[in-house]
Enzyme design. Structure first.
Site: not given
Ligand SMILES: NC(=O)c1ccc[n+]([C@@H]2O[C@H](COP(=O)([O-])OP(=O)(O)OC[C@H]3O[C@@H](n4cnc5c(N)ncnc54)[C@H](O)[C@@H]3O)[C@@H](O)[C@H]2O)c1
Length: 339
Positions: A107, A129, A171, A213, A223, A227, A231, A234, A238, A248
């Protein structure tokens, strides 16, 4: 540099521009488990020598419940209890997964993040999130729970692939377009290569974006208002991402251009070309011949839809965004006319 942001009752300590080696002064390594992916592990293996580590397969397709089950099996293997600290070290996929697994295990156990992608540093790790995808539905299941800390070590970005830098800048440009005109001007003067080569400027840019942010989330954690501005780009982005093979960042870039064009109609926004020039400068696409009818059909199912209206984020000017409810019939007509 340490800074504390408060989010209705919870707080997060941000350790900006801090070496990863300092992690052991923040948490006791004997009582912690680091969750990471194979790419990050391979690039930074040496730094993880003294830590319990769970290494996952990389990629969005693994941001699903079965991976959470695997993480929890590993927590049990490490005999994790309520005093165990979980650390998500990776891009947004890892921070979302680790934060979610930590939130449901027993939990809820405490967790913190070491974001390693630019996108995770400026966006995904901030705001609480945490969640997973279910089938075609992105982030359908999850919780809002703040990490105890974020440790920013920009040197971790040295191993980040070029396309992931570009995704992060999508972003960053979004933050500038909606809330920070001065940052927009700075980005216009500089370039991706400049930031990659100048650690001081890069660290400042990351801190500034984390602040943009965090302030938005502090004002509106759940949100209900501000917040939503995050978007920008997006909504259509999306939809396009679901229909085409795009990263993305690329999809969001097209989404921002389309939202800017819609802004011309509703607010008289007159700087679409300027926004396009900046996105293009950072390697992002600004034109795409996509199926607008199909995109509208996907968009109709978006979470931001409310009965027969859609909340759309528009720009009044650079650095000034608004939320506008647009009837679906009007939106359908306008989107089909975009070119
Ligand atoms: N929680 C939130 O508020 C929020 C906001 C925006 C995006 N997201 C989520 O984030 C995700 C996208 O994040 P992302 O673009 O970081 O994707 P990701 O975690 O898939 O990373 C992108 C790629 O880079 C690689 N990588 C990351 N750091 C590295 C490093 N230092 N050296 C070598 N390789 C590295 C990873 O292995 C992956 O292949 C999505 O799932 C999205 O939904 C969440």
């Amino acid at each position: 540099m340490k800074k504390r942001y408060r989010f209705s009752g919870e707080y997060t300590d941000y350790y900006f521009n801090t070496s990863f080696a300092n992690l052991e002064t923040i948490v006791d390594s004997d009582k912690a488990i680091i969750v990471t992916d194979e790419n990050v592990f391979r690039s930074h293996k040496k730094r993880l020598d003294n830590w319990n580590v769970v290494v996952l397969k990389p990629g969005e397709e693994f941001k699903v419940q079965s991976t959470v089950d695997d993480i929890i099996a590993q927590f049990i293997h490490f005999e994790a209890d309520r005093s165990t600290f979980v650390i998500g070290m990776g891009g947004g996929v890892i921070t979302d997964l680790a934060g979610y697994a930590a939130s449901v295990y027993m939990r809820g156990v405490p967790f913190g993040f070491v974001p390693t992608s630019l996108l995770a540093m400026v966006d995904a790790s901030i705001g609480g999130k945490n969640g997973i995808d279910v089938g075609v539905y992105k982030n359908l299941v999850g919780v809002i729970r703040q990490p105890r800390f974020l440790l920013y070590d920009p040197s971790l970005l040295q191993s980040l692939p070029e396309q992931e830098w570009i995704n992060g800048f999508a972003e960053i440009i979004k933050h500038a377009a909606i809330l920070d005109k001065a940052m927009f001007r700075e980005l216009e003067k500089r370039s991706l290569e400049f930031y990659r080569k100048d650690p001081v400027a890069l660290a400042k840019l990351i801190t500034r974006n984390a602040a943009v942010k965090s302030k938005v989330v502090m004002n509106d954690q759940f949100e209900k208002g501000e917040r939503r501005l995050l978007n920008f780009g997006h909504t259509l982005g999306h939809a396009i991402e679901q229909l085409y093979e795009l990263s993305h960042g690329q999809a969001i870039s097209i989404g921002m251009i389309e939202a800017a064009k819609l802004s011309e109609h509703f607010t008289g926004f007159a700087e679409t070309r300027r926004l396009a020039a900046l996105l293009d400068k950072y390697g992002l696409p600004v034109q795409m011949d996509y199926d607008r009818m199909e995109a509208f059909d996907v968009l109709r199912m978006d979470k931001k839809r409310n009965a027969n209206e859609m909340r759309f984020i528009l720009l009044n000017g650079i650095g000034e965004a608004i939320v506008k409810s647009i009837p679906l019939t009007t939106l359908s007509k306008l989107i089909k006319q975009l070119n």
